[in-house]
Design a protein around this motif. Structure first.
Motif, short mmCIF file in Angstrom:
data_model
loop_
_atom_site.label_atom_id
_atom_site.label_comp_id
_atom_site.label_asym_id
_atom_site.label_seq_id
_atom_site.Cartn_x
_atom_site.Cartn_y
_atom_site.Cartn_z
N LEU A 23 0.83 -1.22 0.00
CA LEU A 23 0.00 0.00 0.00
C LEU A 23 0.86 1.26 0.00
O LEU A 23 2.01 1.23 0.48
CB LEU A 23 -0.89 0.02 1.25
N PRO A 24 0.34 2.38 -0.49
CA PRO A 24 1.03 3.66 -0.34
C PRO A 24 1.10 4.06 1.14
O PRO A 24 0.31 3.57 1.97
CB PRO A 24 0.14 4.64 -1.12
N ILE A 25 1.99 4.97 1.45
CA ILE A 25 2.24 5.35 2.85
C ILE A 25 1.01 6.01 3.48
O ILE A 25 0.85 6.01 4.71
CB ILE A 25 3.47 6.28 2.94
N ILE A 47 8.47 2.50 -2.12
CA ILE A 47 8.46 3.45 -3.23
C ILE A 47 8.32 2.72 -4.57
O ILE A 47 9.05 1.77 -4.84
CB ILE A 47 9.76 4.29 -3.26
N THR A 48 7.39 3.18 -5.39
CA THR A 48 7.33 2.74 -6.79
C THR A 48 7.44 3.99 -7.67
O THR A 48 6.84 5.02 -7.39
CB THR A 48 6.03 2.00 -7.12
N GLU A 71 7.67 -4.46 -7.23
CA GLU A 71 6.40 -4.83 -7.83
C GLU A 71 5.37 -3.71 -7.57
O GLU A 71 5.39 -3.07 -6.52
CB GLU A 71 5.87 -6.14 -7.24
N PRO A 72 4.46 -3.45 -8.52
CA PRO A 72 3.44 -2.42 -8.31
C PRO A 72 2.61 -2.70 -7.06
O PRO A 72 2.40 -3.86 -6.70
CB PRO A 72 2.58 -2.50 -9.57
N MET A 73 2.16 -1.64 -6.41
CA MET A 73 1.31 -1.80 -5.23
C MET A 73 -0.07 -2.28 -5.64
O MET A 73 -0.51 -2.12 -6.78
CB MET A 73 1.18 -0.47 -4.48
N LYS A 74 -0.77 -2.86 -4.68
CA LYS A 74 -2.13 -3.33 -4.94
C LYS A 74 -3.07 -2.17 -5.23
O LYS A 74 -4.07 -2.30 -5.89
CB LYS A 74 -2.66 -4.14 -3.75
N ARG A 75 -2.68 -0.99 -4.71
CA ARG A 75 -3.54 0.16 -4.89
C ARG A 75 -2.65 1.39 -5.05
O ARG A 75 -1.94 1.79 -4.13
CB ARG A 75 -4.42 0.31 -3.65
#
Length: 457
Positions: A90-92, A260-261, A287-291
């Motif tokens: 998830l993002p922070i 971080i992505t 890897e890309p985040m789920k959201r």
């Protein structure tokens, strides 16, 4: 809530309960601290949820039966995607939601403590959980010690300027100053002034310790596969490729941690710089985040054809990488990084030059410390959404493999200081001894109190 899984641990004055926050940059250093406390004779119960249980495997392999997991189902939360139990998914911005979800374990933990014949005598918890763990310890009439995975300068800045913080973080850091102690993964020789100021102005007691850089728990062959996950290139192949590099300090390592992505434009800039520079490199791509935030659905996209064009020049690794092993390899000369604290510490221990691109949280204070004050890093870019100039970045990559750079000399001096701090007799080693002694004393005090109560009956 379904049944809690627990394997009971033996009684003893040094039995403590550890409550980690489920993000790699938090839970891994806390497990490293736990390892050091177990080496010093404590007995430990670690509270986790099912998808985080694997983080305990090295400790269970090395220290059983003195360490036991206490596994609770992850509580549901309306803002969290189903099945997510870790921040790296998830993002922070979702951090408060994870903390609030875990806060629902307050009463189950109270029930568990009261059901134990010899319950833990103290709680050691991550600082971001302080909004409920400090109260939990108070409710149980035991001390709470906060583990701080951020650097000292950042924490001092945040608590000195609370208006800078969102309400959630303001509450967490305020509550942490009410705990019985603060354990920082940093070392006195680097941050003694700020450690002293926190002790004098905010904690109002002497139990503020710098115990870093915490050595990682190692099990098996160099510990390569104990912290890992899915990866596109096996660790032994990565090391073999580095071994094939003839020139020392000639490889640039690029990695932005577990949180971080990069956007499509940022990925393109980094890729263009690598091609233009011609330097040898290893690029760890998360890897890309789920959201994703801001509707960004093109995160972590490697430019089309890039890997074919740089074949032989470098490696692109998707997923987990053996970062510390890479950084310590003789062929690696610099590290292009977000300057998260754990990554910065790993670079310091390895004596590698940091190329800093601070993006969020404590990254800006860390970059100010290491680049502006200590001179062991080079500031390259700034901000989560900024896009570096590819030509300038290419030049920095080339220059970062030059052995005579003053920042590299300073990085190697800082490496010696850090290694001296964690060796036997060093400042961090002694601080770890004091933390263990303090936690053991809580048990002794509780034992004496129980004897007094019984004798009065």
């Amino acid at each position: 809530m379904s049944e809690v899984k627990y394997s009971g641990t033996g009684a003893g004055g040094g039995h403590i309960c550890i409550i980690p926050f489920p993000a790699c940059g938090h839970i891994l250093p806390l497990m490293d601290l736990t390892h050091q406390l177990l080496l010093r004779g404590l007995t430990v119960t670690i509270m986790v949820t099912p998808k985080n249980l694997s983080y305990l495997n090295p400790l269970l392999a090395l220290h059983s039966p003195n360490v036991k997991p206490l596994v609770f189902p992850f509580p549901s939360h309306p803002s969290l995607p189903h099945g997510v139990e870790q921040m790296q998914d998830l993002p922070i911005s979702f951090l408060p939601d994870i903390v609030n979800a875990l806060g629902k374990l307050y009463h189950p933990l109270v029930q568990w403590f009261r059901a134990q014949q010899s319950p833990p005598v103290a709680i050691l918890s991550d600082i971001v959980l302080s909004s409920w763990t400090v109260n939990l310890a108070s409710h149980l009439n035991i001390p709470n010690i906060c583990f701080v995975p951020f650097n000292v300068a950042a924490v001092y800045f945040w608590i000195s300027t609370p208006s800078f913080l969102l309400p959630f973080y303001r509450e967490a850091f305020t509550m942490s100053m009410q705990s019985e102690g603060l354990v920082f993964n940093s070392f006195k020789e680097l941050e003694s002034t700020k450690l002293g100021l926190i002790k004098e102005k905010f904690a109002k007691h002497c139990r503020v310790w710098g115990v870093g850089p915490l050595p990682p728990v190692k099990v098996g062959d160099e510990g390569l596969n104990e912290r890992g996950g899915a990866t596109s290139i096996p660790p032994d192949q990565v090391i073999s490729w580095l071994d094939s590099c003839k020139v020392d300090k000639s490889v640039v390592y690029i990695g932005f941690g577990t949180q971080i992505t990069l956007t499509k434009h940022q990925m393109k800039a980094v890729a263009s710089a690598l091609e233009e520079s011609g330097v040898r490199f290893i690029w760890a791509v998360k890897e890309p985040m789920k959201r994703a935030e801001d509707g960004d659905d093109d995160q972590s996209l490697i430019p089309h054809g890039f890997e074919d064009r740089v074949k032989g020049q470098g490696l692109v690794i998707k997923g987990w990488v053996p970062q510390l092993t890479i950084l310590k390899h003789r062929a690696v000369g610099s590290y292009f990084t977000h300057c998260g604290w754990n990554s910065a510490l790993e670079a310091i221990v390895a004596g590698v030059l940091l190329l800093a691109w601070p993006m969020q949280a404590d990254h800006f204070q860390i970059t100010r410390l290491l680049a502006d004050e200590v001179g062991a890093a080079i500031r390259v870019c700034n901000g989560l959404r900024s896009v570096p100039d590819a030509t300038k970045l290419a030049r920095i990559f080339v220059e970062s493999t030059t052995v005579g750079q003053p920042q590299r000399v300073r990085a190697m001096e800082l490496q010696k200081t850090a290694l001296n701090a964690i060796k036997e007799g060093g400042s961090s080693y002694q601080a770890l001894d004091k933390v263990a002694e303090e936690l053991t004393s809580f048990g002794c005090n509780r034992t004496e109190m129980m004897k007094t109560i019984r004798s009065s009956l």
